[in-house]
Design an enzyme around this catalytic site. Structure first.
Site, PDB file in Angstrom:
ATOM      1  N   ASP A  39       0.852  -1.185   0.000  1.00 29.59           N
ATOM      2  CA  ASP A  39       0.000   0.000   0.000  1.00 29.59           C
ATOM      3  C   ASP A  39       0.893   1.242   0.000  1.00 29.59           C
ATOM      4  OD1 ASP A  39      -1.726   2.227   1.112  1.00 29.59           O
ATOM      5  OD2 ASP A  39      -3.193   0.606   1.126  1.00 29.59           O
ATOM      6  N   ILE A  40       0.543   2.260  -0.776  1.00 30.29           N
ATOM      7  CA  ILE A  40       1.375   3.474  -0.836  1.00 30.29           C
ATOM      8  C   ILE A  40       1.185   4.369   0.385  1.00 30.29           C
ATOM      9  CG2 ILE A  40       1.540   3.479  -3.355  1.00 30.29           C
ATOM     10  CD1 ILE A  40      -0.546   5.783  -3.326  1.00 30.29           C
ATOM     11  N   ASN A  97     -13.305  -3.563   2.894  1.00 27.14           N
ATOM     12  CA  ASN A  97     -14.430  -2.654   3.065  1.00 27.14           C
ATOM     13  C   ASN A  97     -15.397  -2.806   1.890  1.00 27.14           C
ATOM     14  OD1 ASN A  97     -13.262  -1.404   5.395  1.00 27.14           O
ATOM     15  ND2 ASN A  97     -11.929  -0.266   4.029  1.00 27.14           N
ATOM     16  N   GLU A 105     -12.967   3.010  -0.682  1.00 28.33           N
ATOM     17  CA  GLU A 105     -12.547   4.172  -1.465  1.00 28.33           C
ATOM     18  C   GLU A 105     -12.285   3.866  -2.933  1.00 28.33           C
ATOM     19  OE1 GLU A 105      -9.221   5.724   0.694  1.00 28.33           O
ATOM     20  OE2 GLU A 105     -10.493   6.604   2.235  1.00 28.33           O
ATOM     21  N   VAL A 106     -11.984   2.613  -3.261  1.00 31.52           N
ATOM     22  CA  VAL A 106     -11.709   2.239  -4.648  1.00 31.52           C
ATOM     23  C   VAL A 106     -12.718   1.176  -5.055  1.00 31.52           C
ATOM     24  CG1 VAL A 106     -10.020   1.286  -6.261  1.00 31.52           C
ATOM     25  CG2 VAL A 106      -9.249   2.748  -4.377  1.00 31.52           C
ATOM     26  N   HIS A 110     -10.640  -5.213  -3.025  1.00 35.75           N
ATOM     27  CA  HIS A 110      -9.273  -5.313  -2.524  1.00 35.75           C
ATOM     28  C   HIS A 110      -9.288  -5.722  -1.067  1.00 35.75           C
ATOM     29  CE1 HIS A 110     -10.579  -1.130  -2.011  1.00 35.75           C
ATOM     30  NE2 HIS A 110      -9.720  -1.013  -1.007  1.00 35.75           N
ATOM     31  N   HIS A 112      -7.052  -5.734   2.358  1.00 32.18           N
ATOM     32  CA  HIS A 112      -5.907  -5.172   3.065  1.00 32.18           C
ATOM     33  C   HIS A 112      -5.366  -6.255   3.990  1.00 32.18           C
ATOM     34  CE1 HIS A 112      -6.841  -0.844   2.249  1.00 32.18           C
ATOM     35  NE2 HIS A 112      -8.070  -1.333   2.135  1.00 32.18           N
TER      36      HIS A 112
END
Length: 125
Positions: A39-40, A97, A105-106, A110, A112
């Site tokens: 993750d950035i 999420n 958010e995306v 995904h 995490h």
């Protein structure tokens, strides 16, 4: 920005662009079903994102529409990344999420993976 998981998949989301090689990433694992990368904006000592290669908005969308082979391949990829990164012995959290109330958010499924040290409580309520 938060995601409405009932909307159709948008192939211009950041993860779709990463999958197409339009945006670089720090890959830690890739196979036919998944791509995993750091993750950035890490929220733990070790924070890795794992995304399926198919166009799925959320876990709900994925569980409804993905083939059994895609589901098994993705879940195995998540486990492999956790094992390969030494997260299992020390403990880790797997979080995905779904939708605006959860803070997605995306608009691409995904997961995490958080680890590398104590994570604290998951929720404040």
């Amino acid at each position: 920005m938060t995601v409405d998981p009932t909307k159709p998949y948008d192939d211009q989301n950041i993860f779709a662009k990463i999958l197409r090689g339009e945006i670089p990433n720090n890959t830690v694992y890739e196979d036919a079903y998944a791509l995993a990368f750091h993750d950035i904006n890490p929220q733990a000592d070790l924070h890795i994102l794992v995304i399926p290669k198919g166009p799925y908005v959320s876990w709900d969308d994925f569980s409804e529409k993905a083939s059994d082979e895609e589901i098994a391949g993705f879940v195995r990829a998540v486990g492999k990344v956790a094992r390969d990164k030494g997260m299992v012995v020390r403990g880790y959290r797997w979080l995905s999420n779904v939708g605006r109330n959860a803070g997605q958010e995306v608009a691409h499924l995904h997961v995490h993976l958080f680890g590398g040290g104590p994570l604290g409580p998951m929720l404040s309520k």
